[in-house]
Design a protein around this motif. Sequence first.
Motif: not given
Length: 98
Positions: A14-21, A39-46, A59-68
């Motif tokens: 929710a906070e990520t989407n608020s930032i994006l907006a 933001c389409t997903a949140v991952e916890k990676a060990k 946080v995974l964000i779609e519609e942005v270039s991987p090189d951004a």
Amino acid sequence: MTKGELSYSRSLMAETNSILAGLDSTKIHDAVNWGHLGCTAVEKAKTFSGNATSLEWRVLIEEVSPDAYEFRTLVAEELARRGYSGVAVVTERKPRAG
């Protein structure tokens, strides 16, 4: 995932989407599809490396270039200002070969 981690994931998304907006599209020069940004997903990676393990939130964000790089940096810095330090920002992943 524990209930606490699930709650953290929801608030992080929710906070990520608020930032994006609130981003100013005239100040970001990376390839972004502003109409479908989110933001389409949140991952916890060990991760295990050598003799140590580490935990990372992403946080995974779609519609942005991987090189951004500029975009990812701005979002990560704003997340840190809002209390979510150390969160990795991942934009659309490049397809794997093979």
